[in-house]
Write an enzyme that holds these catalytic residues in place. Structure first.
Site, PDB file in Angstrom:
ATOM      1  N   LYS A   1       5.405   8.656   4.327  1.00 33.86           N
ATOM      2  CA  LYS A   1       3.951   8.407   4.345  1.00 33.86           C
ATOM      3  C   LYS A   1       3.195   9.649   4.846  1.00 33.86           C
ATOM      4  O   LYS A   1       2.071   9.911   4.409  1.00 33.86           O
ATOM      5  CB  LYS A   1       3.620   7.178   5.197  1.00 33.86           C
ATOM      6  CG  LYS A   1       4.062   5.857   4.560  1.00 33.86           C
ATOM      7  CD  LYS A   1       3.319   5.552   3.261  1.00 33.86           C
ATOM      8  CE  LYS A   1       3.608   4.140   2.747  1.00 33.86           C
ATOM      9  NZ  LYS A   1       2.927   3.822   1.487  1.00 33.86           N
TER      10      LYS A   1
ATOM     11  N   TYR B   1      10.566   6.098   6.460  1.00 30.59           N
ATOM     12  CA  TYR B   1       9.259   5.544   6.096  1.00 30.59           C
ATOM     13  C   TYR B   1       8.132   6.429   6.615  1.00 30.59           C
ATOM     14  O   TYR B   1       7.209   6.785   5.868  1.00 30.59           O
ATOM     15  CB  TYR B   1       9.112   4.126   6.652  1.00 30.59           C
ATOM     16  CG  TYR B   1       7.799   3.474   6.265  1.00 30.59           C
ATOM     17  CD1 TYR B   1       7.521   3.180   4.930  1.00 30.59           C
ATOM     18  CD2 TYR B   1       6.826   3.159   7.226  1.00 30.59           C
ATOM     19  CE1 TYR B   1       6.313   2.592   4.569  1.00 30.59           C
ATOM     20  CE2 TYR B   1       5.636   2.572   6.872  1.00 30.59           C
ATOM     21  CZ  TYR B   1       5.373   2.281   5.534  1.00 30.59           C
ATOM     22  OH  TYR B   1       4.173   1.710   5.174  1.00 30.59           O
TER      23      TYR B   1
HETATM   24  N1  LIG Z   1       2.221  -4.656   5.199  1.00 29.82           N
HETATM   25  C1  LIG Z   1       2.026  -3.746   6.132  1.00 29.82           C
HETATM   26  O1  LIG Z   1       2.102  -4.015   7.344  1.00 29.82           O
HETATM   27  C2  LIG Z   1       1.671  -2.326   5.740  1.00 29.82           C
HETATM   28  C3  LIG Z   1       1.210  -1.459   6.739  1.00 29.82           C
HETATM   29  C4  LIG Z   1       0.862  -0.152   6.402  1.00 29.82           C
HETATM   30  C5  LIG Z   1       0.995   0.276   5.085  1.00 29.82           C
HETATM   31  N2  LIG Z   1       1.440  -0.599   4.128  1.00 29.82           N
HETATM   32  C6  LIG Z   1       1.553  -0.098   2.753  1.00 29.82           C
HETATM   33  O2  LIG Z   1       0.854  -0.969   1.879  1.00 29.82           O
HETATM   34  C7  LIG Z   1       1.434  -0.905   0.568  1.00 29.82           C
HETATM   35  C8  LIG Z   1       1.617  -2.316   0.046  1.00 29.82           C
HETATM   36  O3  LIG Z   1       2.525  -2.986   0.879  1.00 29.82           O
HETATM   37  P1  LIG Z   1       2.556  -4.584   1.055  1.00 29.82           P
HETATM   38  O4  LIG Z   1       2.451  -4.854   2.497  1.00 29.82           O
HETATM   39  O5  LIG Z   1       1.631  -5.235   0.124  1.00 29.82           O
HETATM   40  O6  LIG Z   1       4.086  -4.858   0.657  1.00 29.82           O
HETATM   41  P2  LIG Z   1       4.758  -5.773  -0.465  1.00 29.82           P
HETATM   42  O7  LIG Z   1       4.166  -7.138  -0.457  1.00 29.82           O
HETATM   43  O8  LIG Z   1       6.216  -5.604  -0.260  1.00 29.82           O
HETATM   44  O9  LIG Z   1       4.311  -5.051  -1.829  1.00 29.82           O
HETATM   45  C9  LIG Z   1       4.830  -3.830  -2.212  1.00 29.82           C
HETATM   46  C10 LIG Z   1       4.705  -3.711  -3.708  1.00 29.82           C
HETATM   47  O10 LIG Z   1       5.257  -2.445  -4.115  1.00 29.82           O
HETATM   48  C11 LIG Z   1       6.134  -2.696  -5.193  1.00 29.82           C
HETATM   49  N3  LIG Z   1       7.132  -1.667  -5.398  1.00 29.82           N
HETATM   50  C12 LIG Z   1       8.173  -1.324  -4.606  1.00 29.82           C
HETATM   51  N4  LIG Z   1       8.892  -0.354  -5.190  1.00 29.82           N
HETATM   52  C13 LIG Z   1       8.289  -0.073  -6.374  1.00 29.82           C
HETATM   53  C14 LIG Z   1       8.546   0.826  -7.425  1.00 29.82           C
HETATM   54  N5  LIG Z   1       9.602   1.635  -7.425  1.00 29.82           N
HETATM   55  N6  LIG Z   1       7.700   0.847  -8.492  1.00 29.82           N
HETATM   56  C15 LIG Z   1       6.633   0.032  -8.532  1.00 29.82           C
HETATM   57  N7  LIG Z   1       6.348  -0.872  -7.581  1.00 29.82           N
HETATM   58  C16 LIG Z   1       7.173  -0.920  -6.513  1.00 29.82           C
HETATM   59  C17 LIG Z   1       6.750  -4.041  -4.897  1.00 29.82           C
HETATM   60  O11 LIG Z   1       7.361  -4.547  -6.058  1.00 29.82           O
HETATM   61  P3  LIG Z   1       8.594  -5.555  -5.983  1.00 29.82           P
HETATM   62  O12 LIG Z   1       7.976  -6.893  -5.772  1.00 29.82           O
HETATM   63  O13 LIG Z   1       9.239  -5.423  -7.324  1.00 29.82           O
HETATM   64  O14 LIG Z   1       9.471  -5.126  -4.862  1.00 29.82           O
HETATM   65  C18 LIG Z   1       5.494  -4.788  -4.457  1.00 29.82           C
HETATM   66  O15 LIG Z   1       4.778  -5.230  -5.573  1.00 29.82           O
HETATM   67  C19 LIG Z   1       2.734  -0.106   0.721  1.00 29.82           C
HETATM   68  O16 LIG Z   1       2.524   1.209   0.249  1.00 29.82           O
HETATM   69  C20 LIG Z   1       2.973  -0.075   2.224  1.00 29.82           C
HETATM   70  O17 LIG Z   1       3.663   1.094   2.635  1.00 29.82           O
HETATM   71  C21 LIG Z   1       1.782  -1.877   4.425  1.00 29.82           C
END
Ligand SMILES: NC(=O)c1ccc[n+]([C@@H]2O[C@H](COP(=O)([O-])OP(=O)(O)OC[C@H]3O[C@@H](n4cnc5c(N)ncnc54)[C@H](OP(=O)(O)O)[C@@H]3O)[C@@H](O)[C@H]2O)c1
Length: 256
Positions: free
Chosen positions: A176, A172
């Site tokens: 990133k 991961y």
């Molecule tokens: N939450 C945190 O603590 C955090 C912290 C730092 C950075 N981030 C970043 O924020 C972003 C959003 O994360 P989130 O927290 O909102 O997580 P999340 O609720 O798991 O959402 C992630 C989204 O990405 C989609 N996805 C995964 N693989 C994909 C693919 N191959 N093609 C298209 N869509 C895909 C998922 O779809 P499915 O529903 O189909 O799986 C989901 O809609 C990510 O890039 C993550 O790395 C999150």
């Protein structure tokens, strides 16, 4: 009429990947409320349509793009749809992301797992940027926002005073860090165009990311989804569009 003239005075067309839930959906709903027509990317048609319906039922504009960012056919189909429907794109938010290595030791972490993370987080982001540059160039003021992570900061990971010093999620984190490198590279390559490219860290946010059970109460220190989406929304809605090649979060600038 010149293509970028066609985009003048039009609402800010915004494509968000992985926007059926979590930070992506929150960003979509918030930008829709600010008047952006949303192209809501989701790899799951049903969940994507539900998300689109929630935005429409609230009185705002959204359309579904069924889009797995690891699938070249999906990306080309999405590009064709946007080309035929509007002929331009103002904002691309590369939000889709996965984390599969749950703080496993790098010594034993499967390289298949690392590859899967790179496929979505890095190659998905780069493929989307490459596909949509021509449409973004037809915007009056184009933006690419890459949703990165403080976990991908080389500066924080190598700083003994940082809380990230002892964190280890090689797949991961390196995916990133690679996203951030793409931000720097595209920001420089596109510097003479109308397009800016920036990375944003949402911070530790109460979504289902990494398999977290969203029915459980958020642990201390975990932000709300609204807080997680805040900096992305701020950048996306900033009419000046004068930042290029930055890595920021709600509290300001982060080290690469
Ligand atoms: N939450 C945190 O603590 C955090 C912290 C730092 C950075 N981030 C970043 O924020 C972003 C959003 O994360 P989130 O927290 O909102 O997580 P999340 O609720 O798991 O959402 C992630 C989204 O990405 C989609 N996805 C995964 N693989 C994909 C693919 N191959 N093609 C298209 N869509 C895909 C998922 O779809 P499915 O529903 O189909 O799986 C989901 O809609 C990510 O890039 C993550 O790395 C999150």
């Amino acid at each position: 009429m010149e293509a970028n003239k066609m985009a003048e005075n039009k609402p800010t067309l915004t494509l968000i990947t992985g926007a059926d839930k979590g930070i992506g959906f929150e960003t979509a709903m918030s930008l829709a409320k600010l008047g952006h027509p949303i192209l809501l990317g989701s790899r799951n048609r049903e969940r994507g349509q539900e998300a689109v319906n929630r935005i429409r039922n609230a009185g705002y504009h959204a359309d579904l793009l069924v889009l797995d960012v690891t699938n070249p056919d999906d990306i080309q189909r999405a590009k064709k749809t946007v080309t035929e429907n509007t002929g331009y794109l103002d904002i691309l938010i590369n939000n889709a992301g996965i984390a599969l290595d749950n703080h496993e030791d790098a010594a034993t972490l499967s390289t298949d797992t690392i590859r899967k993370e790179f496929d979505v987080n890095f190659f998905g982001t780069v493929s989307m940027i490459q596909a949509f540059i021509p449409l973004l160039k037809k915007s009056k003021s184009g933006k690419i926002i890459n949703v990165s992570s403080n976990m991908g900061s080389l500066g924080l990971a190598s700083d003994p005073h940082s809380r990230f010093y002892n964190v280890s999620s090689l797949g991961y984190q390196s995916s990133k860090a690679a996203v951030n490198f793409a931000t720097i590279t595209f920001a420089k390559e596109l510097a003479d165009t109308n397009i800016t490219v920036n990375s944003v860290n949402p911070g530790w946010t109460a979504t289902g990311f990494g398999g977290r059970d969203t029915n459980q109460p958020a642990p201390a220190g975990m932000q709300s989804v609204q807080e997680g989406a805040q900096q992305i929304i701020k950048l996306a809605s900033d009419a000046r569009n004068n930042l290029n090649g930055t890595f920021t979060e709600n509290d300001g600038i982060l080290p690469w």
